[in-house]
Enzyme design. Structure first.
Site, short mmCIF file in Angstrom:
data_model
loop_
_atom_site.label_atom_id
_atom_site.label_comp_id
_atom_site.label_asym_id
_atom_site.label_seq_id
_atom_site.Cartn_x
_atom_site.Cartn_y
_atom_site.Cartn_z
N ASN A 92 0.82 -1.22 0.00
CA ASN A 92 0.00 0.00 0.00
C ASN A 92 0.85 1.26 0.00
O ASN A 92 0.64 2.16 -0.80
CB ASN A 92 -0.88 0.05 1.26
CG ASN A 92 -2.21 -0.61 1.02
OD1 ASN A 92 -3.15 0.03 0.59
ND2 ASN A 92 -2.26 -1.90 1.27
N SER A 117 6.32 10.68 8.47
CA SER A 117 6.06 10.38 9.89
C SER A 117 7.32 10.46 10.73
O SER A 117 8.42 10.16 10.25
CB SER A 117 5.49 8.96 9.96
OG SER A 117 5.44 8.53 11.29
N TYR A 141 6.02 0.04 9.21
CA TYR A 141 5.30 1.27 8.88
C TYR A 141 6.30 2.42 8.67
O TYR A 141 6.26 3.14 7.67
CB TYR A 141 4.28 1.63 9.97
CG TYR A 141 3.74 3.03 9.80
CD1 TYR A 141 2.93 3.35 8.70
CD2 TYR A 141 4.08 4.06 10.70
CE1 TYR A 141 2.46 4.65 8.52
CE2 TYR A 141 3.61 5.35 10.51
CZ TYR A 141 2.81 5.64 9.43
OH TYR A 141 2.36 6.92 9.23
N LYS A 145 7.34 4.54 5.06
CA LYS A 145 7.35 5.99 4.84
C LYS A 145 8.74 6.47 4.40
O LYS A 145 8.87 7.31 3.52
CB LYS A 145 6.93 6.72 6.13
CG LYS A 145 5.45 6.55 6.46
CD LYS A 145 4.59 7.32 5.47
CE LYS A 145 3.11 7.12 5.67
NZ LYS A 145 2.28 7.84 4.71
N HIS A 190 -5.21 4.09 18.71
CA HIS A 190 -4.53 5.28 19.22
C HIS A 190 -4.94 5.60 20.65
O HIS A 190 -6.08 5.41 21.05
CB HIS A 190 -4.81 6.48 18.30
CG HIS A 190 -4.23 6.30 16.95
ND1 HIS A 190 -5.00 6.14 15.83
CD2 HIS A 190 -2.94 6.22 16.54
CE1 HIS A 190 -4.20 5.98 14.78
NE2 HIS A 190 -2.95 6.03 15.18
N ALA A 283 4.89 -4.01 20.42
CA ALA A 283 5.96 -4.09 19.42
C ALA A 283 6.06 -2.78 18.65
O ALA A 283 5.06 -2.21 18.23
CB ALA A 283 5.68 -5.22 18.44
N GLY A 284 7.30 -2.32 18.47
CA GLY A 284 7.52 -1.16 17.60
C GLY A 284 7.45 0.20 18.26
O GLY A 284 7.54 1.22 17.57
#
Ligand code: UDP
Length: 330
Positions: A92, A117, A141, A145, A190, A283-284
């Site tokens: 995507n 981001s 993610y 970006k 979020h 995670a992350g």
């Protein structure tokens, strides 16, 4: 100017679309409605249900409407989901974005504002994060970006008249104050919306992901910026974009708030107590991210209206109270 907004049915895209229209621009929105809401698209713009990988349809839209610039929001944007399904994210956010850029090339559209981001910075060595802070993402993610930033830099090098601005968002929050646009994610991951859903009684409690981070209270620190301030930054970036530019700006308020501080602020704004569970790290998640946004303040005169995190939460609380089911009618 006619602007194409990708992802204009989403949370940030819909708020920016509104401001573009109010500034007198003609806006064409494309969105695949996978995560966006058709009813969040302002009725004054033209809407097409098109996916990023439909290059030919994008060329048609850009040509038919004499599009002069693109604001590119459409993306998958959940960190844990990107860890679980990396290929989907690269497909995507990278392949889809390359398709969009090919369409721009074919339709001879030479201006782009790209939603990047703070996730591209990974775990920074020092804070606050400036545009010069090395970029080393720690999840797919963030990489998706950063990879597309690089694609754009390479494209810019090969096409010197092409103009691009990377806007690196920190944690976008809050909702439009007139109550017509808001935040409605499915799934919701979020922090602020989740805590507000607890305040509304829609969830039993909030789980704090990790209490052993190297931060003052052990929970993660983030920089929250109001979606309408972020939208205003897009207008400034667009209006100042000149042929050949390749610019980068951080978009944050410059102050960090821990997960515990956000929960306390929600309790104060809503007057309701928030049950909390303490869980494992997610995670992350980097421990601490907050911005220096001095560059956009100095170069473009960006001055966020919502400096206090309680004001940001208040606008979100107004939306969540009045739209307990989001855009879906009860
Ligand atoms: N967070 C949390 N519980 C939740 C959701 C989020 O503790 O139910 C934490 C998350 O681990 C991160 C911070 O809140 O440290 C902000 O997370 P969010 O998903 O809002 O934004 P991100 O920083 O991941 O873009």
């Amino acid at each position: 100017m006619t602007i194409l907004v990708t992802g204009g049915a989403g949370y940030i895209g819909s708020h920016v679309t509104r401001q573009l229209i109010e500034q007198g621009h003609d806006v064409v929105v494309v969105d695949n409605l996978n995560r966006g809401h058709r009813c969040a698209v302002d009725s004054r713009c033209i809407f097409y249900e098109v996916a990023l990988n439909e290059t030919e349809r994008l060329v048609e839209v850009m040509t038919n409407h004499s599009v002069e610039a693109v604001l590119h929001f459409a993306a998958l944007a959940y960190v844990p989901e990107s860890v679980a399904q990396p290929l989907w994210y690269y497909e995507n956010n990278v392949s889809g974005s390359i398709s969009l850029l090919k369409a721009m090339h074919q339709a001879d559209v030479g201006k782009l504002i790209f939603s990047s981001s703070c996730a591209t910075y990974g775990i920074p060595d020092s804070l606050p994060i400036t545009e010069e802070t090395p970029q080393m993402p720690i999840h797919p993610y963030g990489w998706s970006k950063l990879v597309f930033e690089q694609v754009l830099k390479d494209y810019h090098a090969a096409h010197p008249d092409f103009a691009v601005t990377f806007l690196r968002y920190f944690n976008v929050a809050g909702c439009s104050t007139d109550g017509s646009l808001g935040e409605d994610h499915d799934p919701e991951t979020h922090l602020i919306p989740i805590v507000l859903q607890v305040a509304l009684g829609q969830r039993e409690c909030v789980t704090v992901y990790g209490t052993d981070y190297p931060t003052p209270d052990g929970t993660c620190v983030r920089d929250y910026v109001h979606v309408d301030d972020l939208a205003a930054a897009h207008i400034l970036a667009l209006n100042s974009l000149q042929a050949g530019d390749c610019r980068t700006y951080n978009l944050g308020n410059g102050q960090g708030f821990s997960v515990k501080q956000i929960i306390a602020a929600v309790e104060q704004v809503t007057g309701r107590s928030i049950p909390v569970k303490y869980g494992e790290r997610r995670a992350g998640d980097p421990p601490s991210l907050y911005a220096s946004a001095e560059l956009i303040r100095q170069e473009l005169g960006w001055t966020p209206r919502y400096a206090e995190v309680s004001e940001i939460i208040q606008t979100a609380w107004d939306w969540f109270r009045n739209h307990p089911h989001g855009y879906t009618p009860e």
